[in-house]
Design an enzyme around this catalytic site. Structure first.
Site, PDB file in Angstrom:
ATOM      1  N   ASP A 351      13.304  66.241  53.019  1.00  0.00           N
ATOM      2  CA  ASP A 351      13.857  65.156  53.840  1.00  0.00           C
ATOM      3  C   ASP A 351      13.034  64.942  55.103  1.00  0.00           C
ATOM      4  O   ASP A 351      12.982  63.822  55.623  1.00  0.00           O
ATOM      5  CB  ASP A 351      15.342  65.362  54.143  1.00  0.00           C
ATOM      6  CG  ASP A 351      15.669  66.710  54.732  1.00  0.00           C
ATOM      7  OD1 ASP A 351      14.783  67.584  54.771  1.00  0.00           O
ATOM      8  OD2 ASP A 351      16.830  66.921  55.141  1.00  0.00           O
ATOM      9  N   CYS A 352      12.357  65.982  55.603  1.00  0.00           N
ATOM     10  CA  CYS A 352      11.433  65.769  56.720  1.00  0.00           C
ATOM     11  C   CYS A 352      10.260  64.899  56.261  1.00  0.00           C
ATOM     12  O   CYS A 352       9.794  64.018  56.999  1.00  0.00           O
ATOM     13  CB  CYS A 352      10.913  67.108  57.241  1.00  0.00           C
ATOM     14  SG  CYS A 352      12.167  68.139  58.007  1.00  0.00           S
TER      15      CYS A 352
END
Length: 648
Positions: A351-352
């Site tokens: 998700d980063c």
């Protein structure tokens, strides 16, 4: 740092003072400490915090009675021998607990052939990188020097004399306040078999050779992991355990010195004192703050900030895979990803990566004088490769660190009593939602690149998200942004039952004041739990506002949004900051995390989106923004005025 003596050479008096202040600040009223700062007292938190302040120089009666109260809590709850298994390892290395009281962690595990279903490389990365140094320490039965302070601690944290403790009985002993994930009978049978059968055999030749090989392999894997992360390692738990290992392996070796040089990367001084953070959240915070600023529609005023953020995000992308034959070292490809913190740490976080890609795409649409030079398309393509690689071909969901391992039954072997779902990598709602948005945004600006694969991937991911919603509309995980992920994929209030249920869930949880507030207890229990007295939390109110706006609430009935926006506006302090409130992060269901920047990022983001939706009128109740109106109508009015003045 204590067993090596580095506590006095690498921590100043000021470091120690601030660390002690932090621990005292978070002592509970009953004298104990929690697993996390808002949690009930546990043996894990209490025993380690008590020992920490003693190692940092506090006496047994210091702190105006605080040390006494901490010791009393420990003894009243059975003593430190009932600490969970992770704590047993730390105490054994210090010398205030015996290795005979630990369930076996055989380093021979790292010699397993790849064909086995339970090969180390198939474990969740945090699990294997934590148990790797633990197994080395267990295999060596290593402990530090037995100093006068260690002898005092033996007396202080155990209710009976140290030499009278039956260590074998402590292997399965876990304080009830700590027990979140009880061991199964299968597990206890496994540990007992290892303890009574294999461990005695490994003390004799030729089986000692097998132990030596296991220890050597553990050292090889640890060295590789440390070098690839420039001695940051994957996180704070592995960092401290590796430092113990390298001191045990060679006190004068380079590895321990390299580790010491990066201890200060972890230390963070805040309002409540100094603490050791997980390993930093620089990329994560930067990407969220950047999107919040962009949402404000005031980017011209933040040009310098956006340029710096753009530069940092581009430079923080991982530019190469781990060195050598990384698959043999239990690693997977990383090129094109972003980490949670910075490039040095080197571990993919899906998700980063998605949020960073979204930022680069948003910034690419702005003039370079505002956002700076655009990212190279080839590196955007590398990011997409990483994201698609992280999807489960079975469920359609996306994992965090590495592709999901479709063997959920292995979770039964979870050796930890304090976490859930740590044995194999699994899919997560939050990661799946972020990646959906990133892939769709990429496909919009770069049509043609893996277009069909992205289309199929998104469809599977949306199906996964919809399947995670409970009957009342709640989603376990980051459900405040749940609707945004679905809406980005074409789901709306009118055509999606999931969106309607989510909207209704939010509206049903809004408190009388107009805000939202949820207790951390929702995470371990997986049951929605409001804050005490139904208090408002500004970050959670912002999340709910964002979810409702994406779900079309502004067009249907903006009244709930007006009430919530008023709360956020009135809560802001004179310097622009928002007050720090309850903890707002969680990991593996039972480990709460503190994100200090959330208190500013999400109110800004929510108010920016709210402001966009209330500057015009449509169907009486739907606010629209027409930016050219500010020029068209003054010009029109002045022109008509000019005509009439000239005529007269």
């Amino acid at each position: 740092m204590y067993i090596s003596g580095a506590i006095n050479t690498h921590l100043t008096k000021q470091h120690k003072t601030e660390m002690i202040r932090y621990i005292y600040n978070h002592q509970n009223d009953d004298g104990g400490w929690g697993f996390y700062i808002e949690g009930q007292s546990t043996m894990f938190g209490s025993a380690l915090s008590y020992i920490a302040i003693r190692l940092l120089g506090e006496g047994p009666n210091d702190g105006n009675g605080a040390v006494d109260r901490g010791r009393k809590w420990i003894l009243d709850h059975g003593g430190a021998a009932s600490i969970p298994s992770w704590g047993k390892t730390y105490l054994s290395v210090l010398g205030v607990y015996e290795w005979e009281g630990c369930n076996p962690l055989p380093p021979e595990f790292w010699l397993f052939p790849e064909a086995l279903p339970y090969h180390p490389a198939k474990m969740w990365c945090y699990c294997r990188t934590t148990y790797m140094p633990m197994s080395y320490l267990y295999g060596r039965k290593f402990h530090g020097p037995i100093t006068d302070l260690v002898l005092q601690l033996r007396q202080e944290i155990h209710p009976i004399p140290y030499h009278q403790i039956d260590w074998n009985k402590q292997r399965h002993n876990c304080c009830k306040e700590d027990l979140y994930y009880p061991h199964s009978k299968v597990q206890d049978l496994l540990w007992d078999s290892l303890h009574y059968l294999s461990e005695p055999m490994l003390k004799y030749w030729p089986f000692t050779k097998l132990r030596e090989r296991g220890l050597k392999r553990a050292v090889e894997l640890m060295r590789y992991g440390a070098e690839e992360s420039r001695y940051i390692t994957i996180g704070c738990v592995e960092k401290s355990l590796q430092m113990m290992c390298w001191w045990a392996e060679n006190p004068n070796g380079d590895e321990f010195k390299h580790h010491l040089a990066r201890v200060h990367d972890y230390l963070w001084l805040a309002e409540d004192g100094m603490k050791m953070q997980s390993f930093g959240s620089q990329v994560w915070d930067c990407t969220l703050a950047t999107q919040a600023i962009i949402a404000s529609n005031m980017v011209e005023e933040y040009g310098d900030s956006l340029k710096k953020a753009h530069f940092y995000i581009k430079e923080s992308q991982i530019k190469q895979n781990p060195s050598g034959d990384f698959s043999k070292m239990c690693r997977q490809f990383t090129k094109g990803a972003w980490t949670f913190s910075d490039q040095d740490q080197g571990w993919v976080v899906s998700d980063c990566t998605a949020e960073a890609l979204k930022c680069l795409l948003l910034l690419s649409k702005m003039p370079e004088e505002i956002s700076g030079g655009k990212a190279n398309n080839e590196w955007l393509y590398e990011a997409v490769n990483v994201l698609l690689y992280m999807q489960s071909p079975i469920t359609g969901g996306f994992a965090i660190w590495e592709p999901p391992v479709p063997q959920p039954y292995l979770q039964m072997l979870n050796p930890s009593e304090i976490f859930a779902d740590i044995v194999v990598e699994k899919e997560h709602v939050e990661c799946t939602g972020s990646i959906i948005q990133a892939l769709l945004a990429f496909n919009h600006l770069h049509p043609g690149h893996r277009e069909k694969e992205i289309e199929v991937s998104v469809a599977k991911a949306v199906h996964f998200l919809e399947g995670k919603q409970l009957h009342d509309g709640m989603v376990i995980g980051e459900y405040a942004s749940y609707m945004g992920r679905l809406v980005s994929a074409g789901k709306t209030y009118d055509n999606s039952k999931a969106v309607r249920k989510a909207v209704n869930f939010f509206l049903s949880k809004q408190n009388e004041e107009g805000g939202w507030g949820e207790s951390y207890k929702s995470c371990p229990s997986e049951v929605y739990t409001p804050l005490e007295a139904n208090r408002t939390n500004l970050v959670q109110t912002s999340w709910a506002m964002l979810g409702l706006m994406l779900g079309g609430q502004a067009e249907r009935d903006p009244a709930p949004l007006h009430k919530a926006a008023k709360i956020l506006i009135n809560a802001q302090m004179d310097n622009g900051d928002f007050p720090q409130q309850e903890i707002a992060g969680v990991y593996m269901k039972n480990c709460m995390l503190h994100y200090a920047e959330y208190r500013n990022i999400f109110p800004l983001w929510a108010l920016g989106e709210y402001r966009k939706r209330k500057t015009g009128v449509y169907m009486k109740n739907c606010m629209l923004h027409y930016p050219d109106y500010r020029n068209i109508f003054p010009l029109w009015a002045l022109r008509e005025y000019h005509k009439r003045v000239w005529i007269n």
